[in-house]
Motif scaffolding. Structure first.
Motif, PDB file in Angstrom:
ATOM      1  N   ALA A 157      33.339  24.148  14.748  1.00  9.95           N
ATOM      2  CA  ALA A 157      34.073  24.438  15.982  1.00  9.95           C
ATOM      3  C   ALA A 157      35.574  24.517  15.764  1.00  9.95           C
ATOM      4  CB  ALA A 157      33.752  23.363  17.023  1.00  9.95           C
ATOM      5  N   GLY A 158      36.021  24.247  14.522  1.00  8.40           N
ATOM      6  CA  GLY A 158      37.441  24.387  14.212  1.00  8.40           C
ATOM      7  C   GLY A 158      38.213  23.100  14.123  1.00  8.40           C
ATOM      8  N   ALA A 159      37.565  21.959  14.229  1.00 10.01           N
ATOM      9  CA  ALA A 159      38.252  20.669  14.160  1.00 10.01           C
ATOM     10  C   ALA A 159      38.607  20.338  12.713  1.00 10.01           C
ATOM     11  CB  ALA A 159      37.379  19.571  14.753  1.00 10.01           C
ATOM     12  N   PRO A 160      39.662  19.559  12.492  1.00  6.87           N
ATOM     13  CA  PRO A 160      40.025  19.150  11.129  1.00  6.87           C
ATOM     14  C   PRO A 160      38.955  18.269  10.505  1.00  6.87           C
ATOM     15  CG  PRO A 160      41.841  18.789  12.675  1.00  6.87           C
ATOM     16  CD  PRO A 160      40.626  19.092  13.499  1.00  6.87           C
ATOM     17  N   ALA A 161      38.975  18.172   9.178  1.00  6.76           N
ATOM     18  CA  ALA A 161      37.985  17.377   8.450  1.00  6.76           C
ATOM     19  C   ALA A 161      38.035  15.916   8.846  1.00  6.76           C
ATOM     20  CB  ALA A 161      38.209  17.527   6.943  1.00  6.76           C
ATOM     21  N   VAL A 162      39.253  15.384   9.076  1.00  4.07           N
ATOM     22  CA  VAL A 162      39.370  13.966   9.411  1.00  4.07           C
ATOM     23  C   VAL A 162      38.708  13.659  10.751  1.00  4.07           C
ATOM     24  CG1 VAL A 162      41.634  14.231  10.527  1.00  4.07           C
ATOM     25  CG2 VAL A 162      40.981  12.022   9.542  1.00  4.07           C
ATOM     26  N   VAL A 163      38.762  14.603  11.673  1.00  3.10           N
ATOM     27  CA  VAL A 163      38.106  14.410  12.968  1.00  3.10           C
ATOM     28  C   VAL A 163      36.594  14.362  12.785  1.00  3.10           C
ATOM     29  CG1 VAL A 163      37.693  15.425  15.246  1.00  3.10           C
ATOM     30  CG2 VAL A 163      39.987  15.475  14.251  1.00  3.10           C
ATOM     31  N   ALA A 164      36.073  15.275  11.976  1.00  2.00           N
ATOM     32  CA  ALA A 164      34.630  15.281  11.714  1.00  2.00           C
ATOM     33  C   ALA A 164      34.195  13.980  11.061  1.00  2.00           C
ATOM     34  CB  ALA A 164      34.267  16.467  10.830  1.00  2.00           C
ATOM     35  N   LEU A 165      35.014  13.483  10.142  1.00  2.00           N
ATOM     36  CA  LEU A 165      34.700  12.220   9.470  1.00  2.00           C
ATOM     37  C   LEU A 165      34.674  11.067  10.464  1.00  2.00           C
ATOM     38  CD1 LEU A 165      34.339  10.467   6.914  1.00  2.00           C
ATOM     39  CD2 LEU A 165      36.835  10.430   6.704  1.00  2.00           C
ATOM     40  N   LEU A 166      35.698  10.979  11.305  1.00  2.00           N
ATOM     41  CA  LEU A 166      35.774   9.878  12.276  1.00  2.00           C
ATOM     42  C   LEU A 166      34.649   9.964  13.305  1.00  2.00           C
ATOM     43  CD1 LEU A 166      39.640   9.723  12.873  1.00  2.00           C
ATOM     44  CD2 LEU A 166      38.224   8.166  11.518  1.00  2.00           C
ATOM     45  N   VAL A 167      34.323  11.168  13.732  1.00  2.00           N
ATOM     46  CA  VAL A 167      33.243  11.336  14.711  1.00  2.00           C
ATOM     47  C   VAL A 167      31.913  10.882  14.116  1.00  2.00           C
ATOM     48  CG1 VAL A 167      31.869  13.045  15.960  1.00  2.00           C
ATOM     49  CG2 VAL A 167      34.358  13.154  16.041  1.00  2.00           C
ATOM     50  N   GLY A 168      31.649  11.278  12.870  1.00  2.00           N
ATOM     51  CA  GLY A 168      30.394  10.893  12.233  1.00  2.00           C
ATOM     52  C   GLY A 168      30.273   9.395  12.038  1.00  2.00           C
ATOM     53  N   VAL A 169      31.344   8.768  11.559  1.00  2.00           N
ATOM     54  CA  VAL A 169      31.326   7.316  11.332  1.00  2.00           C
ATOM     55  C   VAL A 169      31.206   6.564  12.659  1.00  2.00           C
ATOM     56  CG1 VAL A 169      32.670   5.354  10.485  1.00  2.00           C
ATOM     57  CG2 VAL A 169      32.588   7.472   9.160  1.00  2.00           C
ATOM     58  N   ALA A 170      31.947   7.013  13.663  1.00  2.00           N
ATOM     59  CA  ALA A 170      31.892   6.347  14.970  1.00  2.00           C
ATOM     60  C   ALA A 170      30.511   6.485  15.605  1.00  2.00           C
ATOM     61  CB  ALA A 170      32.958   6.933  15.897  1.00  2.00           C
ATOM     62  N   LEU A 171      29.902   7.655  15.456  1.00  2.00           N
ATOM     63  CA  LEU A 171      28.558   7.866  16.001  1.00  2.00           C
ATOM     64  C   LEU A 171      27.552   6.939  15.318  1.00  2.00           C
ATOM     65  CD1 LEU A 171      26.708   9.418  17.888  1.00  2.00           C
ATOM     66  CD2 LEU A 171      26.525  11.215  16.138  1.00  2.00           C
ATOM     67  N   GLY A 172      27.661   6.798  13.995  1.00  2.00           N
ATOM     68  CA  GLY A 172      26.783   5.876  13.279  1.00  2.00           C
ATOM     69  C   GLY A 172      26.973   4.444  13.733  1.00  2.00           C
ATOM     70  N   ALA A 173      28.237   4.035  13.922  1.00  2.00           N
ATOM     71  CA  ALA A 173      28.518   2.677  14.393  1.00  2.00           C
ATOM     72  C   ALA A 173      27.936   2.451  15.785  1.00  2.00           C
ATOM     73  CB  ALA A 173      30.025   2.434  14.394  1.00  2.00           C
ATOM     74  N   LEU A 174      28.032   3.464  16.654  1.00  2.00           N
ATOM     75  CA  LEU A 174      27.485   3.347  18.005  1.00  2.00           C
ATOM     76  C   LEU A 174      25.976   3.131  17.966  1.00  2.00           C
ATOM     77  CD1 LEU A 174      27.791   3.507  21.080  1.00  2.00           C
ATOM     78  CD2 LEU A 174      27.576   6.004  20.891  1.00  2.00           C
ATOM     79  N   VAL A 175      25.290   3.886  17.120  1.00  2.00           N
ATOM     80  CA  VAL A 175      23.842   3.701  16.993  1.00  2.00           C
ATOM     81  C   VAL A 175      23.534   2.293  16.485  1.00  2.00           C
ATOM     82  CG1 VAL A 175      21.761   4.461  15.787  1.00  2.00           C
ATOM     83  CG2 VAL A 175      23.400   6.149  16.629  1.00  2.00           C
ATOM     84  N   GLY A 176      24.338   1.810  15.548  1.00  2.00           N
ATOM     85  CA  GLY A 176      24.144   0.455  15.044  1.00  2.00           C
ATOM     86  C   GLY A 176      24.321  -0.585  16.127  1.00  2.00           C
ATOM     87  N   VAL A 177      25.317  -0.401  16.980  1.00  2.00           N
ATOM     88  CA  VAL A 177      25.533  -1.337  18.089  1.00  2.00           C
ATOM     89  C   VAL A 177      24.346  -1.329  19.044  1.00  2.00           C
ATOM     90  CG1 VAL A 177      26.956  -1.786  20.130  1.00  2.00           C
ATOM     91  CG2 VAL A 177      28.042  -1.230  17.953  1.00  2.00           C
ATOM     92  N   VAL A 178      23.818  -0.146  19.337  1.00  2.00           N
ATOM     93  CA  VAL A 178      22.648  -0.057  20.221  1.00  2.00           C
ATOM     94  C   VAL A 178      21.450  -0.759  19.583  1.00  2.00           C
ATOM     95  CG1 VAL A 178      21.008   1.512  21.313  1.00  2.00           C
ATOM     96  CG2 VAL A 178      23.455   2.064  21.311  1.00  2.00           C
TER      97      VAL A 178
END
Length: 385
Positions: A150-171
């Motif tokens: 979608a055009g986002a920088p690599a660092v954004v993709a990295l943070l989104v992926g890590v944050a999504l994984g952490a969210l699943v872990g919290v659930v």
């Protein structure tokens, strides 16, 4: 804290014997054997003072602790030697697969599996199953690739992926701790839920990362001759291992996994430990998914959740067999993953079809579990049967 005297004699240098709420004796050195501990704890016909004053048997006959430690070291060496022999046989048949660039290719391929094995070892070491690690990686691979597309920088993709994984872990942790759903059941349900979510995100189609994107450097770049993904995984596993082995939070997680009742008596908040372990497991799995998407140039439409899970399980249990007391450990789990990846690459180099790799990983998993439970029904901090 244990009532297994053979275990105490095998792993401890000093033992305090408690009877009726009172410390009745301290045993160490050559006196530390199963018979002596039994006599002190059970208050047999002799008093504690009489037992302490009794002559000890010759060291060669009575030092059960030394024998147990020697047996553990022998078993560790045997498992490690067997792994080296298997790799050596594969190299002998097809020398090229680990020579020159083949070695670096194996390191690159082992990146994502090593992180997933580390994540699983943390959860298992804290006494919880996390069967969703593969599904988390598949989801974050798809999401991070979509974000980059979608055009986002690599660092954004990295943070989104890590944050999504952490969210699943919290659930996962919330379901396990707050709702008291067994972690095996909670994470198994999460696995199938995430498979559906992933298909909803990608629409059943592969998601490619744009060519030339900086995002691809995470999995395809090099630091000199060394693949960047290998450097990243090495740093992450090293940090997690230090936290696991050398810090108070890591000790609490291991204590909660080893004996929750004893840990609670010692002031450890086992619920918080389970939540932390599953959150860390989810975070590492999220990072693994991002690296997987970068390494592969995007995310495939094929669901690989179960394949990733079996590989991580095989590596984690194999890693536990490399420790003295069959405890799950991040570093040995990563080593186990490197072995599983090398064996898979070697078998393919020797003409084995990719379709058989899942079966090979299953065999490795079964052998690792058999080694772990050959003499008892539990491995590390998790009861198997």
């Amino acid at each position: 804290m244990s009532s297994d005297f053979a275990e105490l004699a095998g792993v401890c240098d000093r033992v305090l014997v408690v009877r009726d709420g009172v410390v009745v004796d301290e045993v160490r050195g050559d006196n530390l054997d199963e018979e002596r501990l039994t006599a002190l704890a059970a208050a047999t016909d002799q008093t504690a003072a009489e037992v302490a004053a009794a002559p000890t048997a010759p060291a060669a006959a009575s030092d059960a602790g030394a024998r147990s430690r020697r047996a553990a070291r022998t078993r560790q060496a045997a498992v490690g030697l067997a792994m080296l022999v298997v790799v050596a046989l594969l190299v002998a048949r097809t020398p090229g697969f680990l020579l020159s660039s083949g070695f670096w290719d194996v390191l690159r391929q082992a990146g994502t599996p090593a992180l997933l094995a580390t994540a699983l070892a943390v959860a298992l070491g804290a006494g919880a199953f996390d069967l969703s690690v593969g599904a988390v990686a598949s989801l974050t691979a798809t999401v991070s690739a979509s974000v980059v597309a979608a055009g986002a920088p690599a660092v954004v993709a990295l943070l989104v992926g890590v944050a999504l994984g952490a969210l699943v872990g919290v659930v996962n942790g919330g379901l396990t701790v707050l709702l008291r759903v067994p972690s095996f059941v909670a994470t198994l349900g999460m696995l199938f839920l995430l498979v559906g979510v992933t298909l909803g995100v990608n629409g059943g189609l592969a998601v490619g990362a744009p060519a030339g994107s900086g995002f691809l450097l995470l999995g395809q770049g090099f630091v000199g001759p060394v693949p960047g993904i290998a450097v990243t995984v090495l740093v992450v596993v090293a940090v997690v291992t230090v936290l696991w082995r050398r810090t108070a939070p890591g000790l609490r997680l291991r204590a909660a996994g080893d004996d929750p009742a004893a840990a609670r008596l010692r002031g450890v908040r086992t619920g918080a430990g389970t939540l932390s372990a599953l959150t860390l497991s989810g975070t590492l799995s999220g990072l693994a998914g991002v690296l997987l998407a970068s390494y592969a140039g995007g995310a495939t439409a094929r669901d690989a959740s179960l394949d990733l899970l079996v590989s991580a399980l095989a590596a984690a249990f194999l890693g536990s067999a490399l420790t003295r007391t069959f405890l799950f450990d991040p570093a040995t789990a990563a080593l186990g993953s490197l072995f599983v990846t090398a064996v898979a690459a070697g078998l393919i180099a020797n003409g084995l079809s990719d379709e058989w790799l899942g079966g090979v990983q299953g065999v490795v998993l079964l052998l690792a579990v058999v080694v772990s439970v050959a003499r008892r029904r539990a491995v590390g901090q998790v009861v198997i049967f």
